[in-house]
Design a protein around this motif. Structure first.
Motif, PDB file in Angstrom:
ATOM      1  N   UNK A  69       7.399   1.515  15.657  1.00  0.00           N
ATOM      2  CA  UNK A  69       6.306   2.435  15.323  1.00  0.00           C
ATOM      3  C   UNK A  69       5.635   1.927  14.051  1.00  0.00           C
ATOM      4  N   UNK A  70       4.341   1.686  14.091  1.00  0.00           N
ATOM      5  CA  UNK A  70       3.643   1.179  12.909  1.00  0.00           C
ATOM      6  C   UNK A  70       2.685   2.225  12.347  1.00  0.00           C
ATOM      7  N   UNK A  71       2.819   2.414  11.042  1.00  0.00           N
ATOM      8  CA  UNK A  71       1.927   3.322  10.315  1.00  0.00           C
ATOM      9  C   UNK A  71       0.811   2.471   9.716  1.00  0.00           C
TER      10      UNK A  71
ATOM     11  N   UNK B 193       0.875  -1.189   0.000  1.00  0.00           N
ATOM     12  CA  UNK B 193       0.000   0.000   0.000  1.00  0.00           C
ATOM     13  C   UNK B 193       0.901   1.225   0.000  1.00  0.00           C
ATOM     14  N   UNK B 194       1.024   1.848  -1.173  1.00  0.00           N
ATOM     15  CA  UNK B 194       2.036   2.896  -1.310  1.00  0.00           C
ATOM     16  C   UNK B 194       1.777   4.069  -0.357  1.00  0.00           C
ATOM     17  N   UNK B 195       0.499   4.364  -0.054  1.00  0.00           N
ATOM     18  CA  UNK B 195       0.252   5.507   0.837  1.00  0.00           C
ATOM     19  C   UNK B 195       0.810   5.236   2.243  1.00  0.00           C
ATOM     20  N   UNK B 196       0.756   3.954   2.681  1.00  0.00           N
ATOM     21  CA  UNK B 196       1.332   3.613   3.999  1.00  0.00           C
ATOM     22  C   UNK B 196       2.857   3.640   3.945  1.00  0.00           C
ATOM     23  N   UNK B 197       3.399   3.092   2.838  1.00  0.00           N
ATOM     24  CA  UNK B 197       4.863   3.033   2.694  1.00  0.00           C
ATOM     25  C   UNK B 197       5.438   4.448   2.629  1.00  0.00           C
ATOM     26  N   UNK B 198       4.807   5.311   1.851  1.00  0.00           N
ATOM     27  CA  UNK B 198       5.310   6.690   1.718  1.00  0.00           C
ATOM     28  C   UNK B 198       5.264   7.424   3.061  1.00  0.00           C
TER      29      UNK B 198
END
Ligand code: ATP
Length: 465
Positions: A425-427, A381-386
């Protein structure tokens, strides 16, 4: 053959990126090791804690970084060229080289600092009593008599076309304090200290050790952190006690369990010494108490020898007594690699969590190689990775941070526990809406939601700096 406890640590250190055997693709080199990413971070943190307490937080200790090569006469004056050696035996069957004094220890005989004649007499006495010293490698009792084996590593410097002469012989320093004695006069002339004062340095030292497998406890190339304290002779007893307490407190401050360290008092002293104690650590991987640090008095031996051999006046003006005096010295000397081993040994825990084992290094946050790790909940999920990359980048300005998006969250927690990272820390998807993250603590495994805007402050409170 069953894996020994030490083998378990050696393979853990390799797989977790702490310590690698040197030159492995060429078959390795005995007693030489390289430090990987997590190893050098841990080593630097230990060094920084030492430097902070020994130099930065004091106004009576000065820093130094002297060269490894020194004038060869340095080591004649110090006695190293003539007598820095260990008693070596060789197994006639498997040709393993052995330390006779270590073999004698197994029979309760302390051969420390004894002449080679005395060492061989101890061995003969044992034989006469029907007790045989055995090669720990193959069990053979067919061993050569002990002989002196110099620990000095020799080299030559000069242009490649120069003939190698006695004059071009140099030694790789066997201890860092030699440089301190040679620079003492420059420190006095440039920093104008009053007695008592110290000079501290961290650097490489080299010894051609007779090797028993002890991982990074005993290596041929290693780093020492040494502090030489220059004082008036009448101050020795009080200052010696002060430094013993100060060094002991340093270990406790970094989370050392007091029941795991002890003092070893040397009975046989070098002729110039009046007191010598070591701090020993009870290692689960090496199986018993091992020397970590030496705190020794040295009288005026070093300065008087260097003065004699160089012809230089190494006295200094003492305001208090209004006279020129040759200071006495006491030293604190510790191997950085030994401290890495000790803190790894101490922090290493294997726990049972939900019927699974978890390996966790419970380092003090100041020592932990990585202070926090940042994960995106899902790697596709690119939004989470970014968002996770951006957060890691922001926190990297303050702390050593690791970004990880491999495998599932459980595996990532396990990897960070293994290198002793205090916080992870988890996004997740909520982060995108509420700008909050989940922070998990290494030791309690407790989790809580924290606003990203509060993270630097939160980390500072949790880490303590
Ligand atoms: P040992 O008896 O274990 O050989 P030592 O008494 O010769 O050590 P010192 O000369 O007093 O050691 O050195 C001071 C410190 O330097 C030691 O307490 C140890 O922490 C470290 N040190 C010495 N030799 C080595 C080595 N070969 N590898 C790693 N550290 C070492």
């Amino acid at each position: 053959m069953a894996k020994s406890k030490l083998d378990e640590l050696v393979s853990f250190c390799k797989q977790a990126g702490f310590v690698f055997p040197s030159s492995e693709i060429y078959g390795g080199m005995s007693a030489i090791y390289d430090y990987g990413h997590h190893g050098i971070l841990l080593k630097n943190n230990i060094r920084d804690c030492w430097w902070r307490s020994m130099v930065q937080e004091r106004d009576d200790v000065f820093g130094l970084d002297s060269a490894i090569f020194m004038h060869p006469t340095t080591w004649k004056a110090s006695g190293h060229v003539d007598s820095f050696d260990d008693p070596q035996m060789e197994c006639k069957k498997c040709h393993t080289r052995l330390r006779a004094d270590h073999l004698l220890e197994d029979f309760g005989i302390n051969a420390d600092k004894e002449s080679i004649e005395v060492v061989n007499k101890y061995i003969d006495d044992l034989r006469a009593q029907g007790k045989q010293i055995k090669c720990p490698n193959c069990g053979s009792t067919d061993l050569t008599p002990a002989k002196r084996f110099s620990l000095m590593v020799k080299s030559n410097i000069g242009s490649p076309t120069d003939e190698l002469t006695e004059e071009s012989v140099v030694y790789l320093r066997p201890e860092t304090c030699g440089g301190i004695y040679l620079e003492y006069k420059n420190v006095v002339d440039s920093m104008h200290p009053q007695l008592p004062f110290g000079i501290a340095q961290v650097g490489k030292a080299f010894r051609n050790e007779i090797i028993a497998r002890q991982f990074i406890f005993r290596t041929r190339e290693f780093e020492q952190m040494e502090m030489q304290y220059f004082l008036r002779p009448e101050e020795m007893a009080e200052r010696y006690e002060y430094w013993r307490q100060t060094r002991w407190a340093w270990y406790l401050d970094l989370g050392m369990d007091e029941s795991k360290i002890r003092w070893f008092k040397h009975i046989k002293l070098a002729h110039y010494a009046s007191q010598a104690y070591d701090i020993e650590y009870n290692s689960k991987f090496l199986g018993g108490f091992k020397e970590i640090e030496g705190i020794h008095t040295r009288g005026d031996w070093d300065l008087s020898q260097h003065s004699k051999f160089s012809g230089a006046d190494l006295t200094m003006w003492d305001e208090k007594t209004q006279s020129k005096i040759l200071p006495n010295i006491m030293e604190t000397s510790v191997g950085l690699g030994r401290l890495v081993l000790m803190f790894l040994d101490h922090a290493y825990n294997v726990e049972n969590v939900d019927d699974k084992t978890r390996t966790v290094l419970k380092f003090d946050p100041r020592l932990a190689p990585v202070k926090a790790a940042v994960f995106p909940l899902l790697r596709n999920k690119s939004e989470l990775v970014d968002k996770a990359h951006a957060l890691a980048h922001q926190l990297r300005q303050i702390y050593q941070i690791e970004f990880d998006d491999h495998g599932n969250i459980g595996k990532r927690y396990r990897r960070q526990d293994e290198i002793g990272t205090p916080l992870t820390i988890t996004v997740d998807f909520d982060t995108l809406e509420k700008d909050e993250v989940t922070v998990r603590e290494r030791d309690t495994m407790a989790q809580e939601r924290v606003a990203i805007s509060k993270l630097p402050e939160y980390l500072r409170a949790k880490l303590g700096f």
